[in-house]
Design a protein around this motif. Structure first.
Motif, PDB file in Angstrom:
ATOM      1  N   THR A 107      36.824  42.380  44.593  1.00 58.88           N
ATOM      2  CA  THR A 107      37.773  42.950  43.401  1.00 58.88           C
ATOM      3  C   THR A 107      38.154  44.685  43.689  1.00 58.88           C
ATOM      4  OG1 THR A 107      37.707  40.690  43.735  1.00 58.88           O
ATOM      5  CG2 THR A 107      38.682  42.158  41.966  1.00 58.88           C
ATOM      6  N   ARG A 108      38.905  44.995  42.418  1.00 63.08           N
ATOM      7  CA  ARG A 108      38.178  45.737  41.690  1.00 63.08           C
ATOM      8  C   ARG A 108      37.812  45.672  40.807  1.00 63.08           C
ATOM      9  NH1 ARG A 108      42.647  50.664  39.184  1.00 63.08           N
ATOM     10  NH2 ARG A 108      41.068  51.555  37.826  1.00 63.08           N
ATOM     11  N   SER A 153      46.552  46.413  35.172  1.00 62.57           N
ATOM     12  CA  SER A 153      48.852  47.460  35.487  1.00 62.57           C
ATOM     13  C   SER A 153      47.673  48.150  37.453  1.00 62.57           C
ATOM     14  CB  SER A 153      48.818  48.944  35.525  1.00 62.57           C
ATOM     15  OG  SER A 153      46.427  49.761  35.169  1.00 62.57           O
ATOM     16  N   TYR A 154      47.179  45.912  37.884  1.00 62.36           N
ATOM     17  CA  TYR A 154      46.353  46.098  39.460  1.00 62.36           C
ATOM     18  C   TYR A 154      45.979  44.857  39.408  1.00 62.36           C
ATOM     19  CZ  TYR A 154      42.868  48.109  36.492  1.00 62.36           C
ATOM     20  OH  TYR A 154      42.317  47.839  35.213  1.00 62.36           O
ATOM     21  N   PRO A 155      46.292  44.324  40.257  1.00 59.30           N
ATOM     22  CA  PRO A 155      45.571  43.327  40.556  1.00 59.30           C
ATOM     23  C   PRO A 155      44.781  42.159  40.356  1.00 59.30           C
ATOM     24  CG  PRO A 155      47.101  43.616  42.559  1.00 59.30           C
ATOM     25  CD  PRO A 155      46.534  44.585  41.777  1.00 59.30           C
ATOM     26  N   ASP A 187      49.146  39.746  40.971  1.00 56.89           N
ATOM     27  CA  ASP A 187      50.231  41.111  40.870  1.00 56.89           C
ATOM     28  C   ASP A 187      49.435  41.680  39.420  1.00 56.89           C
ATOM     29  OD1 ASP A 187      52.170  40.514  43.544  1.00 56.89           O
ATOM     30  OD2 ASP A 187      49.520  41.144  43.573  1.00 56.89           O
ATOM     31  N   ALA A 188      49.522  42.923  39.253  1.00 52.17           N
ATOM     32  CA  ALA A 188      49.532  43.454  38.295  1.00 52.17           C
ATOM     33  C   ALA A 188      51.137  42.850  37.183  1.00 52.17           C
ATOM     34  CB  ALA A 188      50.096  44.507  38.004  1.00 52.17           C
TER      35      ALA A 188
END
Lengths: 142, 143
Positions: B15-16, B55-57, B81-82
């Motif tokens: 994950t980010r 702004s991202y999942p 989701d974002a």
């Protein structure tokens, strides 16, 4: 000896308890005790009340003559639970020897919500039992 | 940190990463649904709606408790989701008292779960009225 034997038999017969279903008759005399059993479904908060049973005469209202009571407790329940209730009524000289007395029961503090079940013409009050002409009429080999 | 239900027991992979930021920044609790009241023994269902403000999942989880009783929500965590939202659910048997239910949202940084938002709802106990039925004489006998 013959009179003593008759007395013993009389005592045995008088001690026999008769279980009656609603609608059936039961005979009682002074000194006897009537056990009244009922059942009820209950749900709600924990509750205590008095189970009350009475013998009397149904007219416009119910003329109570003899009563019996017992304390009952229902625990809190969200669902209906069936409970068996019981109270004893002692037969005293307050009630006359007569047939077709009526019987009703109630919960003293929740009579409106629970109702007053009644069975009519089911109690006969009789005088002390009497026997006569009880004798051996014959004996033979079979 | 306030006392709360533990975060999801494990974290997702790949994950980010996110740096811990201010409460309610990523996993915003936008609604908590429950009954207006409940009777003792009633099965109470709770739905928590969480929105991803990033702004991202990101992975989001929900935890909480009522009084001192922990609650496990389903699913344990979810990829959102974002701008999207997700519904987490839980249920329990109503105790014999009014309760306050606390719920927290968590987001995954890639290395750890971070508590983000908090909401609380009250569920009052509905008192049952006495109900009777089938009252009748079953038997009477000389004893």
């Amino acid at each position: 000896m013959k009179d003593l034997y008759a007395q013993t038999v009389r005592g045995l017969l008088e001690s026999v308890g008769v279980e009656a279903l609603p609608g059936e008759k039961v005979q009682l005399k002074v000194g006897d005790k009537l056990r009244v059993n009922a059942s009820i479904d209950y749900k709600g908060p924990a509750l205590s009340d008095t189970f009350y049973a009475a013998i009397g005469v149904r007219g416009v209202g119910f003329d109570e003559i003899l009563v019996g009571q017992s304390v009952v407790s229902f625990p809190q329940s969200a669902d209906f639970v069936t409970y068996n209730l019981s109270a004893d009524i002692t037969i005293t000289t307050a009630i006359a020897a007569k047939t077709d007395y009526d019987l009703y029961v109630k919960l003293v503090n929740h009579e409106t919500e629970a109702g007053r079940p009644e069975v009519d013409n089911v109690i006969d009050i009789v005088s002390a039992m009497a026997f006569q002409n009880f004798k051996i009429t014959g004996y033979n080999k079979v | 940190m306030e006392r709360n239900q533990n975060p999801p027991s494990s974290g997702p992979r790949g994950t980010r990463g996110l740096a811990p930021l201010a409460v309610g920044t990523y996993a915003d609790i936008i609604a908590v649904y429950g009954p207006a009241n409940a009777a003792y023994g009633d099965q109470v269902s709770i739905s928590v709606v969480v929105m991803n403000l990033a702004s991202y999942p990101i992975y989001i989880g929900v935890g909480g408790h009522y009084d001192t009783t922990g609650m496990n929500y389903s699913p344990e965590y979810a990829a959102v989701d974002a701008g999207g939202s997700y519904v987490f659910t839980a249920s329990f048997s109503m105790p014999n008292k009014s309760i306050t239910l606390d719920v927290w949202s968590w987001y995954w940084t890639g290395a750890e779960w971070v508590v983000d938002d908090h909401e609380a709802i009250s569920i009052p106990l509905r008192t049952l009225a006495p109900e009777f039925r089938r009252f009748g004489v079953t038997q009477y006998n000389k004893v």
